[in-house]
Write a protein that holds these residues in place. Structure first.
Motif, PDB file in Angstrom:
ATOM      1  N   GLU A 282     -52.989 -12.272 -15.958  1.00 48.75           N
ATOM      2  CA  GLU A 282     -51.703 -11.582 -16.079  1.00 48.75           C
ATOM      3  C   GLU A 282     -51.913 -10.126 -16.472  1.00 48.75           C
ATOM      4  O   GLU A 282     -52.437  -9.810 -17.549  1.00 48.75           O
ATOM      5  N   ALA A 295     -53.861  -4.367  -9.415  1.00 51.81           N
ATOM      6  CA  ALA A 295     -53.928  -5.762  -8.974  1.00 51.81           C
ATOM      7  C   ALA A 295     -55.021  -5.952  -7.928  1.00 51.81           C
ATOM      8  O   ALA A 295     -55.749  -6.954  -7.943  1.00 51.81           O
ATOM      9  N   SER A 377     -45.474 -10.200  -7.680  1.00 52.80           N
ATOM     10  CA  SER A 377     -46.139  -9.358  -8.679  1.00 52.80           C
ATOM     11  C   SER A 377     -45.747  -7.890  -8.516  1.00 52.80           C
ATOM     12  O   SER A 377     -45.902  -7.316  -7.432  1.00 52.80           O
ATOM     13  N   CYS A 407     -51.221 -11.728 -11.253  1.00 55.57           N
ATOM     14  CA  CYS A 407     -49.786 -11.409 -11.243  1.00 55.57           C
ATOM     15  C   CYS A 407     -49.449 -10.528 -12.435  1.00 55.57           C
ATOM     16  O   CYS A 407     -50.012 -10.683 -13.525  1.00 55.57           O
ATOM     17  N   ARG A 408     -48.524  -9.620 -12.248  1.00 54.50           N
ATOM     18  CA  ARG A 408     -48.018  -8.835 -13.368  1.00 54.50           C
ATOM     19  C   ARG A 408     -47.004  -9.653 -14.160  1.00 54.50           C
ATOM     20  O   ARG A 408     -46.301 -10.511 -13.603  1.00 54.50           O
TER      21      ARG A 408
END
Length: 455
Positions: A282, A295, A377, A407-408
């Protein structure tokens, strides 16, 4: 000596043998296909349940019973794969590969098979036990007498108008496909057909069952690809009305690394995924461009560390650990530009031979470990494209051992802030589960395996 107590009605019961359950399902499907009287038999299959194996077996049994058949697949790659499988299983079976007139119309591996005849003209293949081609090619074929049997592979990837174009070529058909996968076609302006009895934008199976609800419907109950750690989540999130189980038990598959963790985010999430089957790396919450540079670097870093740490996979296939090589790792994204950015970053890191592609192109493929960029994301909104149930299903169901999702933070809040506003249309079957619910179910599970990381 005291005799062991008998299990009571309320006590736990041993799980049914997955091989026996799959064999019973296959026997019922073949019974309806070979001996039934209905014009169609529909088989729903979860990821990795053996769709191609079923298609090949049904084709061989029909041919052995003296019933020549046509096989319809959706792409040339699927057609060539089926022909190769048929030739491997029954080298003496005459098989026809009906192809286009393009310069390179089929896999050259077929040239080495003595029992496979190839032609761009259906008349040249007349009299063969099995003839295989794409739906697009079959649509241009004219016959005096229809085939008694047909098998339609990946039937949920076939549009209903494509089925209509070939329906006159056969009397009875077996339709096999995965209802949870992505449609291979994009629907633009389909509202004009919504609710009509024949909607060309609907899948072949959807329209077939809408007009023939009495047709026998079966499902394959076991995924031989997904491990015991993944099958329950994928089943619950994407196949709530047609549940399935893994063909393996906890502990049957193991992923180990010769090089210990260096304590970084990528290494920690790799260890989490190796232990539990899932890992969520994350990144901090932020709205980003689609090709989010952080990412992309995180995805590439995870792949590089998977290879640098000397991974080895043990499974029911062999007691000896198999090296986790680049060709057994895949990176999945929602968009082609994201995949291109990851490829470029991997090249910069000196990593080659790793498959990097979109969910659409990864569909049907299998790897030991997958590294996935979550479709939502870094997004400021949740569009229908990114909420498409099949897209997340494909990304989460390609692996045999572990899946790492990058994923953010903030996607759960994003989903809650963007409820579905799609209009309700009369006469249209509601697709369930919808993407909003499936995303929540997957994220809830992933958060149990979360590794926060600030690159």
């Amino acid at each position: 000596m005291t005799a062991p107590a008998r299990p009571t009605e309320a006590g736990p019961r041993p799980a049914p043998d997955p091989g026996a359950a799959a064999a019973r399902a296959t026997a019922a499907i073949l019974r309806d296909t070979l001996h039934g009287t209905d014009r169609g038999v529909v088989v729903d299959s979860p990821p990795g349940a053996g769709k191609s194996t079923l298609v090949v077996r049904a084709a061989l049994e029909l041919a052995a019973a003296g019933r020549p058949l046509m096989v319809v697949a959706q792409t040339n790659a699927q057609v060539d794969d089926l022909v190769l499988r048929l030739a491997e299983k029954e080298p003496g079976l005459p098989v026809g590969r009906l192809h286009s007139s393009d310069a390179d119309p089929y896999d050259k591996a077929l040239d080495g098979l003595a029992n496979v005849r190839k032609s761009a003209k259906a008349a040249d293949l007349a009299g063969l036990d099995v003839v295989v081609s794409t739906a697009a090619k079959w649509a241009h074929v004219k016959v005096d007498e229809p085939w008694r049997h047909a098998i339609v592979d990946e039937a949920y990837q076939m549009r209903s108008d494509a089925l209509l174009a070939v329906a006159g070529l056969f009397e009875r058909a077996l339709f096999v496909g995965d209802p949870g996968q992505l449609d291979p076609f994009t629907i633009v302006g389909g509202e004009q057909w919504a609710g009509l009895s024949y909607d060309p934008s609907a899948s072949a199976v959807t329209t077939l069952l809408a007009h023939n609800p009495e047709l026998p419907q079966h499902r394959l109950p076991v995924s031989w690809r997904l491990p015991a750690s993944a099958a329950p989540l994928v089943s619950d999130a994407f196949y709530p009305y047609t549940p399935f189980r893994s063909g393996t038990a906890a502990g049957d598959r193991r992923l180990a690394f010769a090089v210990p963790s260096d304590g970084s985010g990528p290494d920690r999430v790799i260890d989490e995924a190796a232990a539990s089957g899932w890992g969520l790396l994350e990144l901090p919450a932020r709205h980003t461009p689609r090709t989010d540079p952080e990412a992309v670097r995180a995805l590439a870093a995870v792949v590089r560390r998977l290879l640098e740490r000397g991974g080895a996979a043990t499974s029911e296939r062999s007691a000896d650990p198999a090296p986790l090589t680049a060709d057994r790792i895949a990176v999945g994204t929602a968009h082609r530009d994201q995949a291109a950015a990851v490829r470029a970053e991997l090249v910069r890191l000196g990593v080659t031979d790793v498959t990097v592609d979109t969910a659409n192109r990864l569909q049907g493929r299998e790897f030991d470990v997958t590294v996935v960029l979550h479709p939502l994301s870094g997004r400021p909104d949740a569009t229908a494209f990114h909420l498409e149930t099949g897209r997340l299903c494909v990304l989460a169901s390609r692996h045999r051992h572990a899946c790492v999702v990058v994923c953010r933070a903030g996607v759960t809040e994003l989903l809650d802030d963007h409820p579905s506003t799609e209009p309700v249309q009369l006469g249209v079957t509601v697709k369930f589960p919808d993407g909003w619910e499936a995303n929540h179910a997957v994220l809830a599970r992933l958060h149990e395996h979360r590794v926060p990381w600030r690159p």
